[in-house]
Design a protein around this motif. Structure first.
Motif, PDB file in Angstrom:
ATOM      1  N   ALA A  71      83.194 187.453  -8.059  1.00 45.85           N
ATOM      2  CA  ALA A  71      83.906 187.635  -9.329  1.00 45.85           C
ATOM      3  C   ALA A  71      82.930 187.785 -10.476  1.00 45.85           C
ATOM      4  N   GLN A  72      81.903 186.981 -10.491  1.00 42.07           N
ATOM      5  CA  GLN A  72      80.910 187.043 -11.569  1.00 42.07           C
ATOM      6  C   GLN A  72      80.184 188.378 -11.581  1.00 42.07           C
ATOM      7  N   GLU A  73      79.981 188.940 -10.390  1.00 42.21           N
ATOM      8  CA  GLU A  73      79.275 190.223 -10.283  1.00 42.21           C
ATOM      9  C   GLU A  73      80.226 191.422 -10.347  1.00 42.21           C
ATOM     10  N   GLY A  74      81.531 191.156 -10.317  1.00 49.47           N
ATOM     11  CA  GLY A  74      82.506 192.242 -10.436  1.00 49.47           C
ATOM     12  C   GLY A  74      82.754 193.015  -9.163  1.00 49.47           C
ATOM     13  N   HIS A  75      82.596 192.368  -8.004  1.00 48.88           N
ATOM     14  CA  HIS A  75      82.765 193.054  -6.725  1.00 48.88           C
ATOM     15  C   HIS A  75      84.204 192.890  -6.228  1.00 48.88           C
ATOM     16  N   ALA A  76      85.072 193.788  -6.635  1.00 49.84           N
ATOM     17  CA  ALA A  76      86.500 193.669  -6.316  1.00 49.84           C
ATOM     18  C   ALA A  76      86.762 193.759  -4.817  1.00 49.84           C
ATOM     19  N   GLU A  77      86.085 194.670  -4.117  1.00 53.10           N
ATOM     20  CA  GLU A  77      86.338 194.835  -2.686  1.00 53.10           C
ATOM     21  C   GLU A  77      85.899 193.600  -1.910  1.00 53.10           C
ATOM     22  N   VAL A  78      84.831 192.963  -2.346  1.00 52.74           N
ATOM     23  CA  VAL A  78      84.378 191.736  -1.683  1.00 52.74           C
ATOM     24  C   VAL A  78      85.406 190.623  -1.894  1.00 52.74           C
ATOM     25  N   ILE A  79      85.953 190.536  -3.106  1.00 52.69           N
ATOM     26  CA  ILE A  79      86.977 189.528  -3.392  1.00 52.69           C
ATOM     27  C   ILE A  79      88.173 189.719  -2.473  1.00 52.69           C
ATOM     28  N   ARG A  80      88.614 190.955  -2.321  1.00 56.72           N
ATOM     29  CA  ARG A  80      89.778 191.225  -1.475  1.00 56.72           C
ATOM     30  C   ARG A  80      89.469 190.893  -0.013  1.00 56.72           C
ATOM     31  N   PHE A  81      88.254 191.219   0.436  1.00 62.32           N
ATOM     32  CA  PHE A  81      87.871 190.907   1.812  1.00 62.32           C
ATOM     33  C   PHE A  81      87.857 189.397   2.034  1.00 62.32           C
ATOM     34  N   LEU A  82      87.309 188.663   1.081  1.00 63.33           N
ATOM     35  CA  LEU A  82      87.269 187.208   1.203  1.00 63.33           C
ATOM     36  C   LEU A  82      88.676 186.608   1.196  1.00 63.33           C
ATOM     37  N   ALA A  83      89.582 187.210   0.421  1.00 66.83           N
ATOM     38  CA  ALA A  83      90.968 186.740   0.399  1.00 66.83           C
ATOM     39  C   ALA A  83      91.628 186.946   1.761  1.00 66.83           C
ATOM     40  N   ILE A  84      91.307 188.066   2.429  1.00 70.50           N
ATOM     41  CA  ILE A  84      91.835 188.302   3.778  1.00 70.50           C
ATOM     42  C   ILE A  84      91.364 187.215   4.725  1.00 70.50           C
ATOM     43  N   LEU A  85      90.161 186.703   4.490  1.00 70.64           N
ATOM     44  CA  LEU A  85      89.611 185.618   5.308  1.00 70.64           C
ATOM     45  C   LEU A  85      90.107 184.246   4.857  1.00 70.64           C
ATOM     46  N   LYS A  86      91.132 184.238   3.972  1.00 64.72           N
ATOM     47  CA  LYS A  86      91.775 183.008   3.498  1.00 64.72           C
ATOM     48  C   LYS A  86      90.902 182.208   2.537  1.00 64.72           C
ATOM     49  N   ALA A  87      89.987 182.866   1.843  1.00 62.62           N
ATOM     50  CA  ALA A  87      89.183 182.160   0.850  1.00 62.62           C
ATOM     51  C   ALA A  87      90.057 181.781  -0.346  1.00 62.62           C
ATOM     52  N   ASP A  88      89.760 180.652  -0.958  1.00 66.74           N
ATOM     53  CA  ASP A  88      90.484 180.191  -2.144  1.00 66.74           C
ATOM     54  C   ASP A  88      90.003 180.985  -3.356  1.00 66.74           C
ATOM     55  N   ILE A  89      90.937 181.611  -4.078  1.00 63.52           N
ATOM     56  CA  ILE A  89      90.544 182.447  -5.221  1.00 63.52           C
ATOM     57  C   ILE A  89      90.845 181.788  -6.558  1.00 63.52           C
ATOM     58  N   THR A  90      91.286 180.537  -6.542  1.00 61.55           N
ATOM     59  CA  THR A  90      91.696 179.893  -7.795  1.00 61.55           C
ATOM     60  C   THR A  90      90.899 178.640  -8.152  1.00 61.55           C
ATOM     61  N   THR A  91      90.220 178.035  -7.189  1.00 64.60           N
ATOM     62  CA  THR A  91      89.521 176.777  -7.449  1.00 64.60           C
ATOM     63  C   THR A  91      88.357 176.981  -8.416  1.00 64.60           C
ATOM     64  N   ALA A  92      88.229 176.061  -9.379  1.00 58.96           N
ATOM     65  CA  ALA A  92      87.154 176.138 -10.361  1.00 58.96           C
ATOM     66  C   ALA A  92      85.888 175.479  -9.818  1.00 58.96           C
ATOM     67  N   ALA A  93      84.761 175.979 -10.294  1.00 58.88           N
ATOM     68  CA  ALA A  93      83.463 175.393  -9.985  1.00 58.88           C
ATOM     69  C   ALA A  93      82.677 175.342 -11.286  1.00 58.88           C
ATOM     70  N   GLY A  94      82.261 174.155 -11.677  1.00 62.75           N
ATOM     71  CA  GLY A  94      81.545 174.026 -12.939  1.00 62.75           C
ATOM     72  C   GLY A  94      82.388 174.414 -14.134  1.00 62.75           C
ATOM     73  N   GLY A  95      83.707 174.228 -14.009  1.00 62.09           N
ATOM     74  CA  GLY A  95      84.606 174.572 -15.107  1.00 62.09           C
ATOM     75  C   GLY A  95      85.044 176.022 -15.140  1.00 62.09           C
ATOM     76  N   TRP A  96      84.611 176.814 -14.165  1.00 67.14           N
ATOM     77  CA  TRP A  96      84.922 178.250 -14.146  1.00 67.14           C
ATOM     78  C   TRP A  96      85.699 178.600 -12.881  1.00 67.14           C
ATOM     79  N   THR A  97      86.846 179.240 -13.060  1.00 64.04           N
ATOM     80  CA  THR A  97      87.553 179.826 -11.929  1.00 64.04           C
ATOM     81  C   THR A  97      86.973 181.216 -11.670  1.00 64.04           C
ATOM     82  N   PRO A  98      87.215 181.781 -10.487  1.00 57.69           N
ATOM     83  CA  PRO A  98      86.788 183.167 -10.258  1.00 57.69           C
ATOM     84  C   PRO A  98      87.341 184.127 -11.316  1.00 57.69           C
ATOM     85  N   LEU A  99      88.602 183.933 -11.719  1.00 56.46           N
ATOM     86  CA  LEU A  99      89.188 184.806 -12.733  1.00 56.46           C
ATOM     87  C   LEU A  99      88.456 184.658 -14.057  1.00 56.46           C
TER      88      LEU A  99
END
Length: 232
Positions: free
Chosen positions: A14-42
């Protein structure tokens, strides 16, 4: 797998702007909403003003929040323009989907039509003759809707005729349906494949999220939350 700071591959993509990687990770059931260091992927994607990555995260179910979508003074670009671009994209996509729906699913142009016309006539006698000396007819512009049960497109035309002795209203509804659509009902995923073939890239749950995107962004008073940008 997150690192010691809780950062995951989704955060990095998300930080690097790789949309296709985000979608691929979502297919692998990666969490797309959890924050890290106060920052969510969005939030990271918005801060970097990555349009495709931000759009992808919203389509995958990331919620629209003030914290994630507000303009930060240290953002890498104009987040206000990013939000406007998302609203414009959603509107264009829904218009494109409506054309697809009308032209293929309902069959207004591509397939033969099954037409049925329902007409209702109401005549109200006048207690006393009015001042008219001739018949006057008013034709209202047609309205369009879709029948909830069948999906047929319904065109409603209302014509009101006023004579010296009566007011007559005729409401005609034309139902247009695609006779081939029921044949596709048992073919799992076929309509999505057809949509992709003709260039409709948003279907299913992502279509519902697209419908919610524009109103969701518009519902927030961003002026009350945006920070000055670019910084002085």
């Amino acid at each position: 797998t997150p690192n010691n700071n809780g950062t995951t591959p989704v955060h990095i993509a998300a930080q690097e702007g790789h949309a296709e990687v985000i979608r691929f990770l979502a297919i692998l059931k990666a969490d797309i909403t959890t924050a890290a260091g106060g920052w969510t992927p969005l939030g990271l994607s918005v801060d970097g003003v990555h349009f495709e990555a931000t759009k992808t995260l919203l389509l995958l179910g990331a919620p629209i929040t003030i914290e994630d979508l507000k303009q930060g003074s240290d953002a890498e670009g104009n987040v206000r323009q990013l939000r406007a671009g998302l609203q414009a994209w959603a509107a264009d996509t829904l218009a494109q989907h409506r054309i697809f729906y009308d032209n293929f699913l309902i069959g207004c142009m591509v397939h033969p039509l099954e037409l049925t016309v329902e007409q209702t006539t109401t005549s109200i006698p006048q207690q006393q003759p009015n001042q008219l000396t001739a018949t006057t007819t008013a034709l209202c512009p047609p309205t369009y809707s879709n029948a909830a049960e069948t999906g047929a497109r319904v065109t409603t035309v209302t014509v009101t005729t006023v004579t010296p002795t009566a007011v007559t209203t005729v409401i005609a509804q034309t139902h247009m349906s695609n006779p081939f659509l029921p044949m596709l009902g048992d073919e799992v995923g076929l309509l999505k494949k057809i949509a992709a073939f003709v260039g409709i890239v948003v279907v299913g749950v992502e279509l519902r999220r697209t419908r919610a995107m524009g109103p969701g962004i518009a519902a927030i008073d961003w002026a009350a939350h945006d920070q000055a940008w670019p910084p002085a």
